[in-house]
Design an enzyme around this catalytic site. Structure first.
Site, PDB file in Angstrom:
ATOM      1  N   LYS A  12     124.113 -47.203 -45.052  1.00 14.48           N
ATOM      2  CA  LYS A  12     123.681 -48.011 -46.234  1.00 14.48           C
ATOM      3  C   LYS A  12     123.327 -46.889 -47.210  1.00 14.48           C
ATOM      4  CE  LYS A  12     121.667 -52.085 -47.346  1.00 14.48           C
ATOM      5  NZ  LYS A  12     122.512 -53.180 -47.411  1.00 14.48           N
ATOM      6  N   THR A  57     123.307 -52.526 -41.586  1.00 17.08           N
ATOM      7  CA  THR A  57     123.094 -51.595 -42.693  1.00 17.08           C
ATOM      8  C   THR A  57     121.866 -51.863 -43.186  1.00 17.08           C
ATOM      9  OG1 THR A  57     124.221 -52.820 -44.469  1.00 17.08           O
ATOM     10  CG2 THR A  57     125.399 -51.034 -43.082  1.00 17.08           C
ATOM     11  N   ASP A  58     121.399 -53.348 -43.265  1.00 19.48           N
ATOM     12  CA  ASP A  58     120.101 -53.581 -43.764  1.00 19.48           C
ATOM     13  C   ASP A  58     119.007 -52.895 -43.066  1.00 19.48           C
ATOM     14  OD1 ASP A  58     118.427 -55.659 -45.550  1.00 19.48           O
ATOM     15  OD2 ASP A  58     117.740 -55.934 -43.516  1.00 19.48           O
ATOM     16  N   PHE A 162     134.091 -12.946 -71.625  1.00 16.21           N
ATOM     17  CA  PHE A 162     135.361 -13.161 -71.332  1.00 16.21           C
ATOM     18  C   PHE A 162     136.680 -12.682 -71.909  1.00 16.21           C
ATOM     19  CE2 PHE A 162     138.644 -16.240 -69.872  1.00 16.21           C
ATOM     20  CZ  PHE A 162     138.567 -16.259 -68.658  1.00 16.21           C
ATOM     21  N   ARG A 179     129.487 -14.109 -75.716  1.00 15.52           N
ATOM     22  CA  ARG A 179     129.692 -15.533 -75.800  1.00 15.52           C
ATOM     23  C   ARG A 179     128.249 -16.378 -75.292  1.00 15.52           C
ATOM     24  NH1 ARG A 179     133.577 -17.832 -70.955  1.00 15.52           N
ATOM     25  NH2 ARG A 179     132.506 -16.791 -69.161  1.00 15.52           N
ATOM     26  N   GLN A 222     132.706 -16.628 -62.443  1.00 14.61           N
ATOM     27  CA  GLN A 222     132.608 -16.248 -61.224  1.00 14.61           C
ATOM     28  C   GLN A 222     131.855 -15.199 -60.607  1.00 14.61           C
ATOM     29  OE1 GLN A 222     135.090 -16.791 -63.301  1.00 14.61           O
ATOM     30  NE2 GLN A 222     137.057 -17.644 -62.565  1.00 14.61           N
ATOM     31  N   ASN A 248     131.925 -25.143 -66.705  1.00 12.81           N
ATOM     32  CA  ASN A 248     131.712 -23.990 -67.807  1.00 12.81           C
ATOM     33  C   ASN A 248     131.349 -24.950 -69.234  1.00 12.81           C
ATOM     34  OD1 ASN A 248     131.672 -21.973 -69.698  1.00 12.81           O
ATOM     35  ND2 ASN A 248     133.276 -20.744 -68.762  1.00 12.81           N
ATOM     36  N   HIS A 250     131.187 -25.196 -72.484  1.00 15.58           N
ATOM     37  CA  HIS A 250     132.052 -24.353 -73.588  1.00 15.58           C
ATOM     38  C   HIS A 250     131.238 -24.454 -75.095  1.00 15.58           C
ATOM     39  CE1 HIS A 250     135.198 -23.012 -70.951  1.00 15.58           C
ATOM     40  NE2 HIS A 250     135.813 -24.397 -70.744  1.00 15.58           N
TER      41      HIS A 250
END
Length: 301
Positions: A12, A57-58, A162, A179, A222, A248, A250
């Site tokens: 569930k 599942t209930d 970078f 940056r 990284q 990332n 940007h």
């Protein structure tokens, strides 16, 4: 050539449970989404439609709600451990149970400088997570616990570079030594034990993630992720592996020159997509077997 039944599970998914503790005038709230997934002797259900070995599942849903009261919901890791162990120990056809929990944070309303006893507002996008897998019974029983968080949105306006990257005939990106770095972090960590103060561990690890993001002068996202994982492993002997995923987000410098305005690294266009997606695993070289710890219920079997 014959056709056979392969790996399978059922459960569930995304049961929304809110537990409010009212033991004192100052109430506490825990708001979660919990998914259950069971593996076991269910071949007859697939091959012949025989449901005699299938716990509905209930029923799994009802158990999850009842355990929020019976066992408590002070820590999502301990709650998930109780739930997974119950299914494996008490439902005969089940040999493996996985419980995945997301917890949604609330913070107290502050009135006239004082926190209100029973009123909250939702806090940001960040979600705490936990996944518990219990396999087998008795002395052969094994347990894996993963803690984590997702959608931790974090940004720093400098301290990130970078440059020096590979280039070919299709490269347009210009190197930069200053940056904006921003991400919506997903982090998960594997515990080496269940004898853990879960709340303290979560708070410590979350703070380490934020600290490393802020303090590391990043030459690459990284590098930042590796330093995050390394810091957690060095500070937390109960953690054996850390997995990190960071889009990332940007921020591109916007060209204001058509208006005769100089943009000195101050106005940016925040691009939501496409984005670079950086993923890293950091672990001890003698980390114990992960078994099915990372086998997400939301993925394919």
């Amino acid at each position: 050539m014959s056709i056979v039944l392969g790996s399978n599970r059922y459960g569930k998914a995304e049961n929304r449970i809110v537990r409010i503790y009212r033991d004192t005038p100052r109430h506490e709230i825990h708001d979660i989404s919990v998914s259950t997934a069971l593996r076991g002797d269910f071949a007859a259900a697939h091959l012949a439609g025989d449901q005699s070995q299938v716990l509905p599942t209930d029923t799994q849903k009802q158990t999850a709600y009842s355990f929020a009261k019976e066992k408590g919901l002070l820590s999502i890791e301990s709650y998930a451990l109780n739930l997974a162990t119950h299914f494996v120990d008490h439902i005969a056809p089940v040999h493996n149970a996985r419980i995945e929990v997301e917890e949604f944070a609330w913070e107290r309303v502050v009135l006239d400088g004082t926190e209100h006893d029973h009123t909250w507002v939702r806090r940001g996008q960040e979600t705490r997570t936990a996944s518990v897998t219990v396999d087998g019974t008795g002395d052969a029983q094994r347990t894996w616990v993963i803690g984590g968080l997702k959608d931790l949105v974090i940004l720093k306006s400098t301290g990130s570079e970078f440059a020096g990257f590979m280039q070919d005939q299709y490269t347009l990106l210009q190197p930069t030594n200053d940056r904006v770095m921003a991400t919506s972090l997903t982090a998960e960590w594997r515990f080496s034990s269940t004898d853990v103060e879960w709340e303290d561990a979560y708070a410590q690890i979350r703070q380490l993630l934020i600290k490393q993001f802020a303090m590391v002068h990043s030459l690459a996202l990284q590098q930042t992720l590796y330093e995050m994982g390394k810091a957690i492993l060095e500070a937390c002997p109960f953690i054996t592996e850390v997995r990190l995923s960071a889009p990332n987000k940007h921020h591109f410098l916007y060209d204001l020159s058509p208006f005769g305005v100089e943009n000195t690294n101050e106005v940016f266009y925040a691009s939501d997509r496409p984005y670079g997606l950086i993923q890293t695993t950091v672990l001890h070289d003698d980390a114990p077997d992960a078994g099915p710890a990372w086998d997400s219920y939301t993925g394919l079997v």
